[in-house]
Design a protein around this motif. Structure first.
Motif, mmCIF file in Angstrom:
data_model
loop_
_atom_site.group_PDB
_atom_site.id
_atom_site.type_symbol
_atom_site.label_atom_id
_atom_site.label_comp_id
_atom_site.label_asym_id
_atom_site.label_seq_id
_atom_site.Cartn_x
_atom_site.Cartn_y
_atom_site.Cartn_z
ATOM 1 N N ARG A 95 -10.480 -8.932 2.906
ATOM 2 C CA ARG A 95 -10.310 -7.302 2.508
ATOM 3 C C ARG A 95 -9.834 -7.736 1.071
ATOM 4 N NH1 ARG A 95 -5.525 -6.004 4.922
ATOM 5 N NH2 ARG A 95 -5.332 -8.080 5.657
ATOM 6 N N GLU B 38 0.973 -1.320 -0.087
ATOM 7 C CA GLU B 38 -0.077 0.051 0.079
ATOM 8 C C GLU B 38 0.714 1.157 -0.007
ATOM 9 O OE1 GLU B 38 -0.315 1.859 3.156
ATOM 10 O OE2 GLU B 38 1.377 0.714 3.340
ATOM 11 N N ASP C 161 0.563 -5.654 1.911
ATOM 12 C CA ASP C 161 -0.719 -5.866 2.223
ATOM 13 C C ASP C 161 -1.425 -7.044 1.890
ATOM 14 O OD1 ASP C 161 -2.973 -5.159 3.731
ATOM 15 O OD2 ASP C 161 -3.455 -3.219 2.603
ATOM 16 N N GLY C 162 -2.773 -7.166 2.372
ATOM 17 C CA GLY C 162 -3.311 -8.604 1.782
ATOM 18 C C GLY C 162 -2.733 -9.812 2.140
ATOM 19 N N ILE C 163 -2.175 -9.868 3.091
ATOM 20 C CA ILE C 163 -1.335 -11.002 3.818
ATOM 21 C C ILE C 163 -2.304 -12.015 4.382
ATOM 22 C CG2 ILE C 163 0.471 -11.990 5.011
ATOM 23 C CD1 ILE C 163 1.730 -9.248 4.765
ATOM 24 N N SER C 164 -3.018 -11.370 5.504
ATOM 25 C CA SER C 164 -3.790 -12.069 6.643
ATOM 26 C C SER C 164 -5.486 -11.981 6.314
ATOM 27 C CB SER C 164 -3.734 -11.540 7.794
ATOM 28 O OG SER C 164 -4.454 -12.263 8.872
ATOM 29 N N GLN D 115 -4.309 8.574 1.952
ATOM 30 C CA GLN D 115 -3.248 8.600 2.897
ATOM 31 C C GLN D 115 -2.409 9.604 2.588
ATOM 32 O OE1 GLN D 115 -3.351 4.211 1.584
ATOM 33 N NE2 GLN D 115 -1.637 4.390 3.082
ATOM 34 N N HIS E 283 -1.872 -1.647 14.130
ATOM 35 C CA HIS E 283 -2.875 -1.739 13.236
ATOM 36 C C HIS E 283 -3.293 -3.288 13.158
ATOM 37 C CE1 HIS E 283 -5.502 -0.979 10.135
ATOM 38 N NE2 HIS E 283 -5.017 -1.926 9.083
ATOM 39 N N ARG F 230 -6.257 -11.731 17.734
ATOM 40 C CA ARG F 230 -5.924 -13.044 18.083
ATOM 41 C C ARG F 230 -5.889 -13.316 19.357
ATOM 42 N NH1 ARG F 230 -2.109 -14.103 12.884
ATOM 43 N NH2 ARG F 230 -2.782 -12.183 11.563
ATOM 44 N N ARG G 112 3.474 -5.082 11.318
ATOM 45 C CA ARG G 112 4.419 -5.658 10.508
ATOM 46 C C ARG G 112 5.469 -4.592 9.764
ATOM 47 N NH1 ARG G 112 2.357 -10.556 8.265
ATOM 48 N NH2 ARG G 112 0.048 -11.059 8.859
ATOM 49 N N THR H 97 -6.869 -4.616 14.575
ATOM 50 C CA THR H 97 -8.028 -5.148 13.582
ATOM 51 C C THR H 97 -8.008 -6.834 13.680
ATOM 52 O OG1 THR H 97 -6.335 -5.103 11.886
ATOM 53 C CG2 THR H 97 -7.797 -3.221 12.188
ATOM 54 N N ASN H 98 -7.125 -7.429 14.451
ATOM 55 C CA ASN H 98 -7.130 -8.986 14.536
ATOM 56 C C ASN H 98 -6.289 -9.137 15.714
ATOM 57 O OD1 ASN H 98 -7.689 -11.767 14.334
ATOM 58 N ND2 ASN H 98 -6.438 -12.170 12.373
ATOM 59 N N PHE I 284 -10.649 0.887 0.275
ATOM 60 C CA PHE I 284 -10.716 -0.248 1.099
ATOM 61 C C PHE I 284 -12.107 -1.041 0.660
ATOM 62 C CE2 PHE I 284 -12.701 -1.923 5.165
ATOM 63 C CZ PHE I 284 -11.736 -2.556 5.443
HETATM 64 FE FE1 N7H Z 1 -5.736 -2.600 7.256
HETATM 65 N N1 N7H Z 1 -1.514 -0.344 6.411
HETATM 66 O O1 N7H Z 1 -0.598 -0.121 5.582
HETATM 67 O O2 N7H Z 1 -0.932 0.146 7.471
HETATM 68 N N2 N7H Z 1 -3.710 -3.180 7.137
HETATM 69 N N3 N7H Z 1 -5.093 -0.799 6.467
HETATM 70 N N4 N7H Z 1 -7.555 -1.758 7.670
HETATM 71 N N5 N7H Z 1 -6.188 -4.339 8.254
HETATM 72 C C1 N7H Z 1 -3.133 -4.522 7.289
HETATM 73 O O3 N7H Z 1 -1.781 -8.535 7.501
HETATM 74 C C2 N7H Z 1 -3.996 -0.175 6.104
HETATM 75 C C3 N7H Z 1 -8.052 -0.579 7.241
HETATM 76 C C4 N7H Z 1 -7.349 -4.659 8.589
HETATM 77 O O4 N7H Z 1 -5.426 -10.383 10.361
HETATM 78 C C5 N7H Z 1 -1.881 -4.552 6.949
HETATM 79 O O5 N7H Z 1 -2.491 -8.654 5.351
HETATM 80 C C6 N7H Z 1 -3.918 0.843 5.405
HETATM 81 C C7 N7H Z 1 -9.400 -0.556 7.661
HETATM 82 C C8 N7H Z 1 -7.333 -6.233 9.060
HETATM 83 O O6 N7H Z 1 -3.455 -9.692 11.111
HETATM 84 C C9 N7H Z 1 -1.476 -3.349 6.424
HETATM 85 C C10 N7H Z 1 -5.445 1.369 5.470
HETATM 86 C C11 N7H Z 1 -9.997 -1.808 8.331
HETATM 87 C C12 N7H Z 1 -5.995 -6.283 8.645
HETATM 88 C C13 N7H Z 1 -2.696 -2.547 6.647
HETATM 89 C C14 N7H Z 1 -5.924 0.240 6.187
HETATM 90 C C15 N7H Z 1 -8.440 -2.572 8.308
HETATM 91 C C16 N7H Z 1 -5.226 -5.481 8.084
HETATM 92 C C17 N7H Z 1 -1.252 -5.751 6.936
HETATM 93 C C18 N7H Z 1 -6.048 2.540 5.170
HETATM 94 C C19 N7H Z 1 -10.911 -2.109 9.054
HETATM 95 C C20 N7H Z 1 -5.502 -7.994 8.953
HETATM 96 C C21 N7H Z 1 -1.056 -6.698 5.904
HETATM 97 C C22 N7H Z 1 -5.479 3.315 4.393
HETATM 98 C C23 N7H Z 1 -11.627 -1.454 9.543
HETATM 99 C C24 N7H Z 1 -5.147 -8.058 10.264
HETATM 100 C C25 N7H Z 1 -1.783 -8.083 6.214
HETATM 101 C C26 N7H Z 1 -4.620 -9.406 10.620
HETATM 102 C C27 N7H Z 1 -3.791 -5.415 7.614
HETATM 103 C C28 N7H Z 1 -2.533 -1.183 6.107
HETATM 104 C C29 N7H Z 1 -7.556 0.301 6.489
HETATM 105 C C30 N7H Z 1 -8.579 -3.701 8.810
HETATM 106 C C31 N7H Z 1 -0.093 -3.110 6.057
HETATM 107 C C32 N7H Z 1 -3.076 1.760 5.066
HETATM 108 C C33 N7H Z 1 -10.202 0.618 7.339
HETATM 109 C C34 N7H Z 1 -8.508 -6.951 9.586
#
Ligand code: N7H
Length: 484
Positions: free
Chosen positions: A366, A191, A197-200, A260, A342, A349, A295, A346-347, A393
């Protein structure tokens, strides 16, 4: 049993994409004409087995190229999905209660619950700081995805043709098309802040039959309506949701248009680099970024690699999800990963599971995509965002109140979450945690050597500028309930 050919392809399998357009539309007044046109679209909608075939094609082409020592070729393919908002259903005269309060309300009215920044108007109503397009009713969204801008534009032209968009006999019109694309070269899959992103993702029972280590399996009803464990929000013991029969195998889509502030984020990491012996300032910045997200940019989880990145593990599905925040000392300390990071917010565990609280019905799938250009040299130098970029998102779940809404409101925005960390107050999710009045935010635990210390954050790095809740019906429901 589930027939995956009934399920739109983006939900369980994810439309493959380099480019993805989200055509947000309003249905025009001749609703019957719209329904007739929709009938022509249905055969073009990409189903789950078709996505599986597309993915197999991509994998085979990649394998063949690798064997010949060539770079992976571009496999030309495109996909189409469609979803409707509550106001779209009303427009179509579909009045059944789908059983989701957030969906019925719509995201504009829900923005106060989400604590999107905004203000109160003269009538005392909360108005979020969204762009105008999202302040008017949006009836639905057509997702068009593909390997390139050219393919997607060509596919979108077919959709436009079906609905006569722009013609005198149009059956729908465009409110806005948001155009996303995967970032270039080495940033592919990352991202805009730079993190992979998109790992879990949750594995879905009897669909994702070979989960990766650490990947939890959820029952189908967590993602698909009407399936096992599709339950009333907050019900304990769980009560199945009553929904109309045609909702079976549909899924709710929470869409958010999130900008962002990348140069600002980078400046903050630079100015607040973690200081520890042996760390260069650059390493201190990288470490701070990793502790905010949970991460490293490579994808490697800090719960496994707390002080040093491991890029090999970051991209290795056998390793990059194999953690629970339950190292012997970790449920009560945050030396490996801040409670409010973050990914932990959001998870969470083990933070909840070890208290006997299941997180199964909080899981979402996601499927987002990046939008906007790379940071320009001028923006990097000035530390100020001048061009819009961020994340479209998009998350699927059987219940928005249980899923997206709960994660944003009760976890990311809730400074006391994860619970039972006394005397530590975890603070805001530094990436998405927010308050409507843009009051100062802090989180604790970013400094591994001084866990109790709070870090003050800028009021926002992720700026919500719109969104809506949609329902992605099954193919049979599209045929019997929506089309004519
Ligand atoms: Fe997030 N980031 O770059 O910081 N997110 N996210 N997210 N997010 C995740 O584990 C990011 C947003 C979740 O199962 C990763 O796949 C950014 C919203 C959930 O361990 C990264 C934005 C919501 C997970 C980011 C954003 C979530 C997750 C790690 C906005 C829900 C899985 C990659 C611009 C309300 C957690 C990964 C798990 C992971 C980022 C938005 C939720 C890098 C930049 C709005 C559930």
């Amino acid at each position: 049993p589930l027939d995956i050919a009934n399920v739109q392809g983006d939900i369980l399998a994810g439309l493959p994409k380099k480019v993805q357009h989200y055509l947000l539309f309003q249905i025009d007044d001749d609703v019957q004409a719209f329904r007739q046109r929709l009938k022509l679209l249905i055969p073009l909608i990409t189903t789950t087995p078709q996505v599986q075939d597309d993915r197999a094609k991509i994998a085979a082409a990649k394998k063949a190229a690798t064997e010949q020592g060539k770079p992976a070729p571009l496999v030309k393919l495109s996909g189409i999905n469609i979803s409707f908002s509550h106001s779209g259903l009303v427009k179509l005269g579909i009045t059944d209660d789908l059983g989701d309060a957030a969906f019925a309300k719509g995201q504009f009215a829900d923005s106060a619950t989400l604590a999107d920044p905004g203000s109160t108007d003269a009538n005392g109503n909360f108005v979020p700081n969204w762009i105008p397009a999202f302040k008017n009713p949006i009836h639905g969204v057509v997702l068009v995805s593909g390997d390139s801008e050219l393919t997607v534009t060509a596919t979108q032209a077919i959709v436009n043709g079906i609905f006569n968009i722009g013609a005198h006999n149009a059956t729908m019109h465009e409110v806005l098309t948001i155009k996303g694309q995967v970032r270039p070269k080495d940033e592919k899959g990352h991202e805009h802040f730079g993190f992979l992103d998109g790992i879990s993702q949750p594995a879905v029972k009897d669909f994702d039959t070979k989960p990766n280590p650490g990947q939890e399996t959820v029952r189908q009803g967590v993602i698909l309506c009407g399936r096992e464990n599709d339950i009333v929000a907050g019900s304990n013991p769980p009560v199945p949701v009553v929904r109309p029969a045609w909702a079976l195998d549909g899924s709710f889509l929470a869409l958010r248009y999130l900008f962002q502030l990348v140069p600002e984020f980078n400046t903050f990491l630079k100015d607040n680099a973690i200081k520890a012996s042996g760390l260069t300032p650059e390493q201190g910045s990288e470490l701070l970024g990793a502790r905010l997200v949970g991460r490293w940019k490579s994808g490697a989880p800090i719960d496994l690699f707390p002080l040093q990145d491991n890029p090999t593990a970051g991209v290795d599905a056998q390793q990059n999800n194999k953690f629970r925040y339950d190292f012997p000392d970790d449920p009560h300390t945050q030396d490996r990963c801040p409670f409010a990071a973050h990914t932990r917010k959001t998870n969470p565990r083990a933070d909840l599971e070890d208290l006997g609280i299941s997180t199964e019905n909080r899981r979402i799938i996601r499927r987002g995509v990046q939008f906007g250009p790379e940071v320009t040299p001028d923006e990097a130098k000035s530390g100020k965002t001048k061009l819009g970029r961020g994340l479209i998102f998009a998350a699927y779940q059987s219940n928005i109140v249980n899923g997206f809404q709960f994660i944003q409101q009760s976890w990311a925005n809730n400074t006391g979450f994860p619970i039972q960390k006394n005397p530590i107050v975890p603070g805001f999710d530094p990436i998405i945690g927010q308050q409507s009045n843009l009051a100062p935010r802090t989180l604790s635990g970013t400094d591994p050597n001084n866990q109790g210390a709070n870090l003050s954050l800028p009021t926002e790095w992720v700026v919500p500028k719109g969104g809506e809740y949609f329902f992605a019906p099954s193919i049979p429901a599209l045929k019997s309930k929506f089309a004519l």
